[in-house]
Design an enzyme around this catalytic site. Structure first.
Site, PDB file in Angstrom:
ATOM      1  CE  LYS A  80      -1.789   1.822   3.997  1.00  8.10           C
ATOM      2  NZ  LYS A  80      -1.539   3.329   4.075  1.00  8.10           N
ATOM      3  CG  ASN A  81       2.525   2.789   3.478  1.00  8.45           C
ATOM      4  OD1 ASN A  81       1.430   3.126   3.329  1.00  8.45           O
ATOM      5  ND2 ASN A  81       2.986   2.473   4.807  1.00  8.45           N
ATOM      6  NE  ARG A 134       1.023  12.304   6.294  1.00  9.79           N
ATOM      7  CZ  ARG A 134       1.351  13.543   7.427  1.00  9.79           C
ATOM      8  NH1 ARG A 134       0.659  14.483   7.601  1.00  9.79           N
ATOM      9  NH2 ARG A 134       2.465  13.570   7.527  1.00  9.79           N
ATOM     10  CB  CYS A 138      -4.471   6.566  10.630  1.00 13.63           C
ATOM     11  SG  CYS A 138      -4.944   4.797   9.824  1.00 13.63           S
ATOM     12  NE  ARG A 194       0.349  10.145   9.941  1.00 12.04           N
ATOM     13  CZ  ARG A 194      -0.268   9.228   9.162  1.00 12.04           C
ATOM     14  NH1 ARG A 194      -1.093   8.776   9.217  1.00 12.04           N
ATOM     15  NH2 ARG A 194       0.565   8.273   8.353  1.00 12.04           N
ATOM     16  CG  ASP A 241       2.608   1.437   9.645  1.00 14.26           C
ATOM     17  OD1 ASP A 241       2.250   2.274  10.271  1.00 14.26           O
ATOM     18  OD2 ASP A 241       2.953   1.590   8.394  1.00 14.26           O
ATOM     19  CB  VAL A 256       7.473   6.520  14.865  1.00 11.14           C
ATOM     20  CG1 VAL A 256       7.063   7.269  13.332  1.00 11.14           C
ATOM     21  CG2 VAL A 256       8.379   5.508  14.736  1.00 11.14           C
ATOM     22  NE  ARG A 289      -6.816   4.593   5.228  1.00  7.13           N
ATOM     23  CZ  ARG A 289      -5.835   5.051   6.078  1.00  7.13           C
ATOM     24  NH1 ARG A 289      -6.180   5.150   7.202  1.00  7.13           N
ATOM     25  NH2 ARG A 289      -4.536   4.862   5.692  1.00  7.13           N
TER      26      ARG A 289
HETATM   27  C1  UD1 Z   1       4.239   6.674   6.473  1.00 10.12           C
HETATM   28  C2  UD1 Z   1       3.414   5.654   6.201  1.00 10.12           C
HETATM   29  C3  UD1 Z   1       2.647   5.109   7.584  1.00 10.12           C
HETATM   30  C4  UD1 Z   1       4.097   4.894   8.599  1.00 10.12           C
HETATM   31  C5  UD1 Z   1       4.896   6.004   8.622  1.00 10.12           C
HETATM   32  C6  UD1 Z   1       6.204   5.718   9.532  1.00 10.12           C
HETATM   33  C7  UD1 Z   1       2.487   6.052   3.978  1.00 10.12           C
HETATM   34  C8  UD1 Z   1       1.411   6.421   3.102  1.00 10.12           C
HETATM   35  N1  UD1 Z   1       2.380   6.146   5.352  1.00 10.12           N
HETATM   36  O1  UD1 Z   1       3.633   7.666   6.992  1.00 10.12           O
HETATM   37  O2  UD1 Z   1       2.033   3.920   7.199  1.00 10.12           O
HETATM   38  O3  UD1 Z   1       3.391   4.674   9.855  1.00 10.12           O
HETATM   39  O4  UD1 Z   1       5.446   6.343   7.331  1.00 10.12           O
HETATM   40  O5  UD1 Z   1       6.729   4.595   9.210  1.00 10.12           O
HETATM   41  O6  UD1 Z   1       3.538   5.690   3.544  1.00 10.12           O
HETATM   42  N2  UD1 Z   1       6.699  14.458  10.996  1.00 10.12           N
HETATM   43  C9  UD1 Z   1       7.015  15.660  11.148  1.00 10.12           C
HETATM   44  N3  UD1 Z   1       6.862  16.797  10.138  1.00 10.12           N
HETATM   45  C10 UD1 Z   1       6.484  16.308   8.883  1.00 10.12           C
HETATM   46  C11 UD1 Z   1       6.422  14.816   8.583  1.00 10.12           C
HETATM   47  C12 UD1 Z   1       6.275  13.985   9.727  1.00 10.12           C
HETATM   48  O7  UD1 Z   1       7.106  16.136  12.366  1.00 10.12           O
HETATM   49  O8  UD1 Z   1       6.605  17.118   8.198  1.00 10.12           O
HETATM   50  C13 UD1 Z   1       6.464  13.437  12.053  1.00 10.12           C
HETATM   51  C14 UD1 Z   1       5.423  12.665  12.243  1.00 10.12           C
HETATM   52  O9  UD1 Z   1       4.528  13.500  12.963  1.00 10.12           O
HETATM   53  C15 UD1 Z   1       5.510  11.522  12.955  1.00 10.12           C
HETATM   54  C16 UD1 Z   1       7.370  11.093  12.233  1.00 10.12           C
HETATM   55  O10 UD1 Z   1       7.471  12.638  11.715  1.00 10.12           O
HETATM   56  O11 UD1 Z   1       5.615  11.493  14.105  1.00 10.12           O
HETATM   57  C17 UD1 Z   1       7.183  10.364  10.879  1.00 10.12           C
HETATM   58  O12 UD1 Z   1       6.262  10.456  10.093  1.00 10.12           O
HETATM   59  P1  UD1 Z   1       6.532  10.266   8.633  1.00 10.12           P
HETATM   60  O13 UD1 Z   1       7.516   9.154   8.481  1.00 10.12           O
HETATM   61  O14 UD1 Z   1       6.427  11.280   7.768  1.00 10.12           O
HETATM   62  O15 UD1 Z   1       5.202   9.473   8.338  1.00 10.12           O
HETATM   63  P2  UD1 Z   1       4.122   9.425   7.001  1.00 10.12           P
HETATM   64  O16 UD1 Z   1       4.987   9.578   5.841  1.00 10.12           O
HETATM   65  O17 UD1 Z   1       2.975  10.188   7.311  1.00 10.12           O
END
Ligand code: UD1
Length: 426
Positions: free
Chosen positions: A24-25, A96, A120, A125, A312, A334, A404
């Site tokens: 999915k991701n 997202r 989610c 986020r 996850d 995380v 999803r």
């Molecule tokens: C992606 C995955 C999700 C997985 C996550 C971590 C997809 C669609 N989703 O989510 O399934 O759980 O990686 O492996 O691929 N953060 C900030 N600022 C930002 C972006 C992120 O502070 O601009 C923080 C987030 O709040 C979180 C951490 O960084 O605490 C990790 O987030 P991120 O790696 O960006 O996760 P996603 O890409 O949203």
């Protein structure tokens, strides 16, 4: 609350084979690369899940034309690529991964107007890392009425390559920046990048399209900008989170299960923890078999960016630990709000206490079949896993989350002998 739910009659040992679907991701971001392409993108091994259906609608709202046939998606630009139409705003809020579109839109059109993303409910986020890194490539941002309005400052509307160091590891921001930098003028270097296998998958498809991305899978990624990208055929990598979920389900039911289309090297830390619990693994060319002991030991986990234990799989692993021998400590580092399943697992007879983002799980011999609610994708899967262990009939609300991200969740488990169904309340 949605009226669809999962019914599980647990307490059975399972047996057989499970084929893992495409990730999915990865699929969601690979779909977004089509915005960058001047030719057709043909994706294979795409999971048939709701997030993919939503992403298809989002791309369609920008002028893409998509046809799907089982696990194949053909994506090309129908007429002229344009900003997403406002009538589709709700789609962006519900996914997202919709935010993956901002990098390619800016690279291709020089401006973007997109609704803020959803997903989610597992934490705040934020998108600050995406924004500040794109600013360094020459983008100016404004927020207006839940919309993000972005403009490439350069009069030629082309992003300019530079050196960027992310403040924190973000899978999404790393993906956004790789896609944006592909068509930028000059070289971009991304430091403190995420190293997830889905990022390597993204770099691989972009390179097949004609991009020059090096170092994906390490903390330092270099992208030499090119003038344009073409189409290509590409097969989505196996879903390591789906695989991990079913490996944990096999351990939970103490069942020997064989997996195909799985990539064990993406699951090293998960396999390591399952081995510490008392599961054995047999590897062959195409298959991975898990053989769990009847009594499993408690093991501690701390979620971390890849190659650490994936956030996850924190909820499914916690479900497993509820019936292990001893006490396990599960620390979520995380996301700040990813423990909704604790209360529900306790309703099933688990003994979990929670302090901040650390759960202490005291293993019990039995879980009781109950009526529980899943609040997010992986938390719902965790409750279904607990339901597979508990004697009797459990009802798990939250099927809308599960759909999803898991293709044929109930069907795959039925095929190995589980009594599990997706149901709808009248
Ligand atoms: C992606 C995955 C999700 C997985 C996550 C971590 C997809 C669609 N989703 O989510 O399934 O759980 O990686 O492996 O691929 N953060 C900030 N600022 C930002 C972006 C992120 O502070 O601009 C923080 C987030 O709040 C979180 C951490 O960084 O605490 C990790 O987030 P991120 O790696 O960006 O996760 P996603 O890409 O949203």
């Amino acid at each position: 609350m949605n009226n669809k739910y999962i019914e599980v009659k647990g307490g059975k040992s399972l047996e057989g084979k499970i084929k893992i679907s495409g990730a999915k991701n990865s699929a969601l971001v690979l779909m977004a690369t089509s915005i960058l392409a001047k030719g057709q993108i043909n994706l294979f091994n795409v999971p048939q899940i709701r997030d993919v259906a939503i992403m298809s609608k989002i791309l369609t709202s920008m002028g893409m034309y998509i046809t799907s046939n089982e696990d194949k998606l053909e994506i090309n630009i129908k007429s002229i690529l344009h900003q997403p139409q406002e009538v589709f705003t709700n789609l962006f809020h519900s996914l997202r991964a919709s935010f993956f579109c901002i990098g390619p839109i800016l690279a291709r059109l020089g401006s973007a107007k997109i609704p803020l993303p959803g997903g989610c409910s597992i934490g705040s986020r934020p998108i600050d890392e995406h924004i500040s890194a794109l600013e360094k490539l020459g983008v100016q941002f404004k927020f207006k009425n839940n919309y993000l309005i972005a403009e490439v400052i350069n009069p030629k509307k082309r992003l300019i390559g530079t050196i960027i160091k992310f403040n924190c590891k973000s899978v999404g921001a790393t993906k956004t920046l790789i896609m944006a930098a592909c068509l930028a003028k000059g070289r971009t270097i991304l430091k403190n990048s995420s190293q997830e296998p889905e990022i390597v998958d993204l770099a691989n498809i972009l390179n097949k399209m004609g991009a020059k991305v090096k170092g994906a899978g390490t903390e330092c990624i270099t992208i030499e900008g090119v003038e344009s990208l073409g189409g290509c055929d590409y097969t989505v990598m196996p879903d390591r989170i789906e695989a991990g979920t079913y490996l944990i389900a096999a351990a939970m039911t103490r069942s020997k299960i064989t997996f195909s289309s799985i990539e064990p090297k993406h699951l090293k830390e998960v396999i390591n923890k399952l081995e510490m619990c008392g599961c054995k693994f047999e590897y062959s060319d195409k298959y991975l078999t898990i053989i769990p002991n009847q009594i499993l030991n408690s093991v501690d986990i701390t979620t971390l960016p890849y190659p650490g234990f994936p956030t996850d799989l924190q909820a499914p692993f916690m479900a497993l630990m509820t019936t292990a021998n001893g006490v396990s400590t599960i620390k979520e580092t995380v996301f700040e709000n990813r423990m909704h399943h604790v209360k529900e697992l306790n309703k099933m007879g688990a003994q979990i206490s929670l302090k901040d983002n650390t759960a202490k799980v005291v293993g019990v011999k039995k879980l009781k079949a109950s009526s529980v609610i899943g609040f997010d994708l992986r938390g719902t899967a965790a409750l279904a896993i607990a339901g597979l262990y508990a004697n009797g009939k459990s009802i798990i609300q939250g099927l809308e989350h599960l759909e999803r991200g898991y293709e044929d969740f109930a069907l795959k488990l039925q095929q190995i002998g589980a009594e599990i169904r997706h149901k709808k309340q009248n």
